[in-house]
Design an enzyme around this catalytic site. Structure first.
Site, short mmCIF file in Angstrom:
data_model
loop_
_atom_site.label_atom_id
_atom_site.label_comp_id
_atom_site.label_asym_id
_atom_site.label_seq_id
_atom_site.Cartn_x
_atom_site.Cartn_y
_atom_site.Cartn_z
N ARG A 196 -1.39 3.38 12.95
CA ARG A 196 -0.48 3.60 11.81
C ARG A 196 0.57 4.66 12.03
O ARG A 196 0.49 5.48 13.18
CB ARG A 196 -1.26 4.46 10.43
N HIS A 203 4.85 -0.51 9.01
CA HIS A 203 3.61 -0.97 8.68
C HIS A 203 3.05 -2.45 8.94
O HIS A 203 1.85 -2.79 9.07
CB HIS A 203 3.31 -0.86 7.16
#
Length: 363
Positions: free
Chosen positions: A206, A309
């Site tokens: 992430r 993302h």
């Protein structure tokens, strides 16, 4: 060592709390051990919107959000809550998606539940005698299948993963020949930028996990990174996460120039460094800078919907094709396999094509 992003969010949380009613401050204190500061910060933003709306509608007489009272929350009617939902879906400055509305109502439900079921006054009575939010049914909006459908065609597939990294290194400069400023910035940062993209596309980290990485967290020889994983509140424990061979070269190249190119002081532990305009030495790159950087390249690469993302999603889809759901869950640091199911749906098409090919081969 502490988690950098957490510290920043914790500081913002402390700054924002005094503008809230006392009972919200009490609720946040209650939740702090269980939830990350960034989640609690989202809660506060949601309460800010709600209390401002209450005041604008005359449902609270308070001069500021801090002055909203428990009594005003207690006497809210169902039609007020319906009106608020409507406001969230139709307000002019950017309407909220179904998922966002769901989340905003969910954070209100958490607050009302705490005030009516857990918190008590000095006589042991609940702080809130009537909980209107208990009547609100929040439908689960993001089923893995729906999320997968939204991502179809919006992530990098197969050869595109390598092409995107190559584009950051070289292709972008060709497209920007007439833009001196863009060329100068690219020349300075291309190895670092390609390294970040390659790392996410080869590990599925992430963006917050990438921001928090320190030099000591990298074990290049074993293709390992030690990462503070989301949802793991143990500050002392870092999870070992593997990255694929492909990212090794970009990491080695970047590490060779991290100190000299960015004038990085010895005391700076961050892995990814930015040298900002007018500053004499480099410091840790921010989450926002990484997000903006990926979007800049994605737009010129012809994939304007690609975000940092979605690079994680691209890795996950690719990884899932070679591994099972449990390995994929582990690699991505998901709390449950339900989230990982997205990639099972995303790869359905690819899987069916592979089976077709296998049948043809056997004919």
């Amino acid at each position: 060592m502490t988690n950098v992003q957490k510290e920043i969010d914790r500081r913002k949380l402390d700054e924002k709390l005094p503008s809230m009613p006392w009972f919200v401050q009490q609720f946040i204190d209650y939740k702090l051990p269980d939830l990350s500061p960034s989640t609690l910060l989202e809660y506060l933003r949601d309460y800010d919107t709600f209390f401002s709306w209450l005041r604008a509608e005359g449902l609270s007489q308070a001069g500021s959000n801090q002055g909203v009272t428990l009594t005003e929350l207690e006497v809210l009617r169902m039609d007020s809550v319906t009106a608020y939902r409507l406001f969230l879906t139709t307000k002019r400055e950017g309407t909220n998606s179904r998922i966002t509305v769901s989340r905003k109502l969910s954070s209100l439900r958490s607050l009302f539940h705490y005030l009516s079921q857990i918190a008590e006054d000095e006589d042991f009575y609940p702080l809130l005698k009537r909980n209107i939010m208990a009547k609100i049914e929040i439908k689960r909006t993001h089923k893995p299948k729906d999320t997968a459908a939204k991502l179809k065609g919006k992530i990098l597939e197969e050869n595109e993963l390598l092409e995107f990294i190559g584009y950051i290194l070289e292709g972008y400069a060709t497209d920007m020949q007439k833009n001196k400023q863009a060329l100068y910035s690219h020349e300075l940062n291309k190895e670092r930028d390609a390294c970040i993209a390659s790392l996410i596309l080869n590990s599925g980290l992430r963006v917050s996990e990438v921001v928090n990485l320190n030099v000591d967290d990298l074990d290049l020889g074993n293709k390992l990174l030690y990462v503070y994983r989301k949802g793991n509140n143990d500050e002392t424990y870092k999870t070992p996460v593997y990255f694929r061979e492909q990212a090794k070269d970009e990491l080695a190249t970047y590490m060779n120039l991290r100190q000299s190119r960015y004038r990085t002081p010895k005391r700076e532990k961050a892995l990814f460094i930015a040298l900002r305009n007018g500053e004499s030495e480099g410091s840790r790159m921010t989450k926002r800078a990484i997000q903006a950087m990926i979007m800049k390249y994605a737009k010129c690469f012809g994939k304007p919907y690609l975000t940092v993302h979605k690079l994680r999603h691209s890795f996950a889809t690719d990884y899932y094709l070679q591994n099972d759901i449990y390995k994929t869950k582990e690699q991505l640091g998901h709390a449950s396999t339900e989230t990982t199911e997205i990639y099972a749906h995303l790869t359905d098409k690819t899987m069916s094509e592979a089976i077709e090919r296998r049948v043809d081969d056997n004919v």
